[in-house]
Design a protein around this motif. Structure first.
Motif, PDB file in Angstrom:
ATOM      1  N   ARG A 161       0.869  -1.171   0.000  1.00 17.30           N
ATOM      2  CA  ARG A 161       0.000   0.000   0.000  1.00 17.30           C
ATOM      3  C   ARG A 161       0.911   1.227   0.000  1.00 17.30           C
ATOM      4  N   ARG A 162       0.714   2.126  -0.952  1.00 14.70           N
ATOM      5  CA  ARG A 162       1.650   3.250  -1.098  1.00 14.70           C
ATOM      6  C   ARG A 162       1.730   4.100   0.159  1.00 14.70           C
ATOM      7  N   GLN A 163       0.658   4.148   0.917  1.00 11.31           N
ATOM      8  CA  GLN A 163       0.636   4.937   2.150  1.00 11.31           C
ATOM      9  C   GLN A 163       1.703   4.494   3.149  1.00 11.31           C
ATOM     10  N   LEU A 164       2.140   3.225   3.070  1.00 12.75           N
ATOM     11  CA  LEU A 164       3.181   2.743   3.975  1.00 12.75           C
ATOM     12  C   LEU A 164       4.471   3.539   3.828  1.00 12.75           C
ATOM     13  N   PHE A 165       4.684   4.105   2.627  1.00 13.01           N
ATOM     14  CA  PHE A 165       5.920   4.834   2.362  1.00 13.01           C
ATOM     15  C   PHE A 165       5.818   6.313   2.717  1.00 13.01           C
ATOM     16  N   SER A 166       4.731   6.713   3.393  1.00 12.78           N
ATOM     17  CA  SER A 166       4.569   8.124   3.750  1.00 12.78           C
ATOM     18  C   SER A 166       5.749   8.629   4.573  1.00 12.78           C
ATOM     19  N   GLU A 167       6.260   7.769   5.470  1.00  7.11           N
ATOM     20  CA  GLU A 167       7.372   8.173   6.333  1.00  7.11           C
ATOM     21  C   GLU A 167       8.588   7.267   6.177  1.00  7.11           C
ATOM     22  N   VAL A 168       8.588   6.440   5.143  1.00 10.98           N
ATOM     23  CA  VAL A 168       9.669   5.463   4.977  1.00 10.98           C
ATOM     24  C   VAL A 168      10.302   5.613   3.601  1.00 10.98           C
ATOM     25  N   ARG A 169      11.621   5.565   3.564  1.00 12.12           N
ATOM     26  CA  ARG A 169      12.358   5.534   2.312  1.00 12.12           C
ATOM     27  C   ARG A 169      13.478   4.498   2.444  1.00 12.12           C
ATOM     28  N   PHE A 170      14.006   4.066   1.317  1.00 12.64           N
ATOM     29  CA  PHE A 170      15.135   3.139   1.328  1.00 12.64           C
ATOM     30  C   PHE A 170      16.390   3.907   1.746  1.00 12.64           C
ATOM     31  N   PRO A 171      17.193   3.347   2.659  1.00 13.40           N
ATOM     32  CA  PRO A 171      18.365   4.074   3.159  1.00 13.40           C
ATOM     33  C   PRO A 171      19.439   4.233   2.076  1.00 13.40           C
ATOM     34  N   LYS A 172      19.711   5.465   1.722  1.00 10.95           N
ATOM     35  CA  LYS A 172      20.675   5.749   0.671  1.00 10.95           C
ATOM     36  C   LYS A 172      22.089   5.428   1.137  1.00 10.95           C
ATOM     37  N   GLY A 173      22.867   4.804   0.258  1.00 11.54           N
ATOM     38  CA  GLY A 173      24.254   4.511   0.559  1.00 11.54           C
ATOM     39  C   GLY A 173      24.470   3.276   1.399  1.00 11.54           C
ATOM     40  N   LYS A 174      23.395   2.534   1.698  1.00 13.55           N
ATOM     41  CA  LYS A 174      23.496   1.323   2.502  1.00 13.55           C
ATOM     42  C   LYS A 174      23.285   0.090   1.629  1.00 13.55           C
ATOM     43  N   LEU A 175      24.062  -0.962   1.915  1.00 13.47           N
ATOM     44  CA  LEU A 175      23.823  -2.245   1.276  1.00 13.47           C
ATOM     45  C   LEU A 175      22.778  -3.012   2.079  1.00 13.47           C
ATOM     46  N   GLU A 177      19.693  -2.838   1.751  1.00 10.50           N
ATOM     47  CA  GLU A 177      18.702  -1.825   2.105  1.00 10.50           C
ATOM     48  C   GLU A 177      17.310  -2.423   2.285  1.00 10.50           C
ATOM     49  N   ASP A 178      17.070  -3.586   1.652  1.00  7.63           N
ATOM     50  CA  ASP A 178      15.752  -4.207   1.750  1.00  7.63           C
ATOM     51  C   ASP A 178      15.419  -4.597   3.187  1.00  7.63           C
ATOM     52  N   VAL A 179      16.421  -5.071   3.938  1.00 10.23           N
ATOM     53  CA  VAL A 179      16.189  -5.498   5.315  1.00 10.23           C
ATOM     54  C   VAL A 179      15.703  -4.320   6.146  1.00 10.23           C
ATOM     55  N   ARG A 180      16.421  -3.217   6.072  1.00  8.41           N
ATOM     56  CA  ARG A 180      16.059  -2.042   6.864  1.00  8.41           C
ATOM     57  C   ARG A 180      14.703  -1.485   6.438  1.00  8.41           C
ATOM     58  N   ALA A 181      14.487  -1.389   5.126  1.00  5.07           N
ATOM     59  CA  ALA A 181      13.244  -0.797   4.639  1.00  5.07           C
ATOM     60  C   ALA A 181      12.033  -1.641   5.030  1.00  5.07           C
ATOM     61  N   LEU A 182      12.135  -2.960   4.855  1.00  3.49           N
ATOM     62  CA  LEU A 182      10.995  -3.807   5.187  1.00  3.49           C
ATOM     63  C   LEU A 182      10.674  -3.735   6.676  1.00  3.49           C
ATOM     64  N   ALA A 183      11.701  -3.744   7.504  1.00 10.36           N
ATOM     65  CA  ALA A 183      11.481  -3.656   8.946  1.00 10.36           C
ATOM     66  C   ALA A 183      10.753  -2.365   9.313  1.00 10.36           C
ATOM     67  N   GLU A 184      11.107  -1.262   8.659  1.00 13.46           N
ATOM     68  CA  GLU A 184      10.440   0.007   8.931  1.00 13.46           C
ATOM     69  C   GLU A 184       9.009   0.001   8.405  1.00 13.46           C
ATOM     70  N   LEU A 185       8.805  -0.551   7.226  1.00 21.46           N
ATOM     71  CA  LEU A 185       7.464  -0.604   6.639  1.00 21.46           C
ATOM     72  C   LEU A 185       6.510  -1.414   7.507  1.00 21.46           C
ATOM     73  N   LEU A 186       7.023  -2.481   8.087  1.00 20.75           N
ATOM     74  CA  LEU A 186       6.179  -3.348   8.907  1.00 20.75           C
ATOM     75  C   LEU A 186       5.691  -2.647  10.176  1.00 20.75           C
ATOM     76  N   LYS A 187       6.394  -1.606  10.591  1.00 18.39           N
ATOM     77  CA  LYS A 187       5.940  -0.851  11.756  1.00 18.39           C
ATOM     78  C   LYS A 187       4.637  -0.112  11.467  1.00 18.39           C
ATOM     79  N   HIS A 188       4.364   0.115  10.171  1.00 16.03           N
ATOM     80  CA  HIS A 188       3.167   0.864   9.780  1.00 16.03           C
ATOM     81  C   HIS A 188       2.085  -0.041   9.192  1.00 16.03           C
TER      82      HIS A 188
END
Length: 305
Positions: A161-175, A177-188
């Motif tokens: 759901r696009r709304q999940l990304f309202s406060e979440v972005r993929f961490p720039k410059g990090k390898l 990045e999927d792990v960090r992004a998914l963990a943050e998305l799941l909080k919402h």
């Protein structure tokens, strides 16, 4: 608009047409396909423009090179769909996948994130299919631990759901990045689901991160999982023990490749789980330091034999 498909593009002349063709042929009109040219120095920018001229659903963003996360984030800034998904430009999607998934989401409108099957390392000796049961999780943490999401936290075999990304972005410059992004998305996310419909083809890349990971690279993977572990509320049960062992193995590899001491703390894992997994039992009895040391010596002995 139902769906935004974001495709980051960089130096993929050989696979770009296959990727875009697989998305264009998905049999859905109510969508937008965002081609994010991440400053590619080859023919990819021109190829993107040619595709945009052929299909009204395609838009192209030409930007300076900023890496995969930055390209995905650029797509998110432009996305207008109710739902968002990602496709890496050296991969492709099975025909009819998105049509089936969107139909499922219409039937279950309270789902925030939907994960679907993937053929991993397509085109290599390691090729395997990762399937899922039709299942819903009312708690995101349950999906992460009991659904083993930590083992397949890819950005691309999911619709969000696009709304999940309202406060979440993929961490720039990090390898990883999927792990960090998914963990943050799941909080919402309120409800997460898996399905046996559709398929994503994750193609083997011998020069990719997975194939060439060294100690410095794996340290970033470990950092991502340590952040997730620290935020978990439920740290017990066999499912958690399985996740902890997964992180312990990553920690062991980092110690071996970098010579650094372990940073993973010892957690209380169940006796039942420890008896099922000798490595867990060893950690329970002797700690992470000796676990990593023993693994290093075993690998040294194997390399000499």
């Amino acid at each position: 608009m139902k769906l935004s498909v974001i495709i980051p593009i960089y130096r993929v002349e050989q696979t770009l047409d296959r990727c875009i063709e697989s998305v264009v042929g998905q049999d859905i009109d109510d969508c937008e396909i965002l081609l994010i040219d991440d400053g590619s120095p080859d023919r990819c920018p021109a190829m993107c423009d040619q595709w945009a001229a052929r299909d009204r659903r395609i838009s192209v963003v030409h930007k300076q090179n900023g890496g995969l996360s930055d390209a995905r984030n650029a797509g998110l800034e432009r996305a207008k769909g109710d739902w968002v998904t990602f496709v890496d430009s050296d991969d492709f999607v099975e025909k009819g996948t998105y049509r089936q998934l969107l139909a499922l989401l219409e039937q279950e409108p309270d789902i925030d994130l939907l994960e679907f099957p993937v053929v991993r390392w397509y085109g290599s000796e390691k090729q395997e299919r990762l399937d899922f049961k039709n299942h819903t999780y009312d708690k995101a943490e349950t999906y992460w631990i009991e659904g083993n999401a930590y083992d397949h936290c890819y950005a691309w075999n999911k619709i969000y759901r696009r709304q999940l990304f309202s406060e979440v972005r993929f961490p720039k410059g990090k390898l990883f990045e999927d792990v960090r992004a998914l963990a943050e998305l799941l909080k919402h996310a309120q409800k997460v689901a898996t399905t046996d419909r559709g398929c994503y083809y994750y193609c083997w890349n011998p020069s990719g991160i997975t194939a060439t990971a060294d100690g410095t690279t794996l340290r970033q993977l470990l950092d991502a999982h340590l952040e997730v572990l620290a935020g978990l509320k439920k740290k017990c049960g066999e499912a958690f023990s399985n996740y902890y062992l997964r992180v312990a193995n990553i920690q062991s590899d980092v110690c071996e490749l970098t010579g650094e001491p372990p940073r993973l703390t010892r957690e209380k894992t169940s006796i039942v789980s420890a008896l099922k997994h000798p490595k867990l039992l060893f950690i329970k009895l002797f700690g992470l330091k000796y676990f990593c040391l023993c693994n290093r010596r075993i690998h040294t002995m194997k390399s000499r034999s």
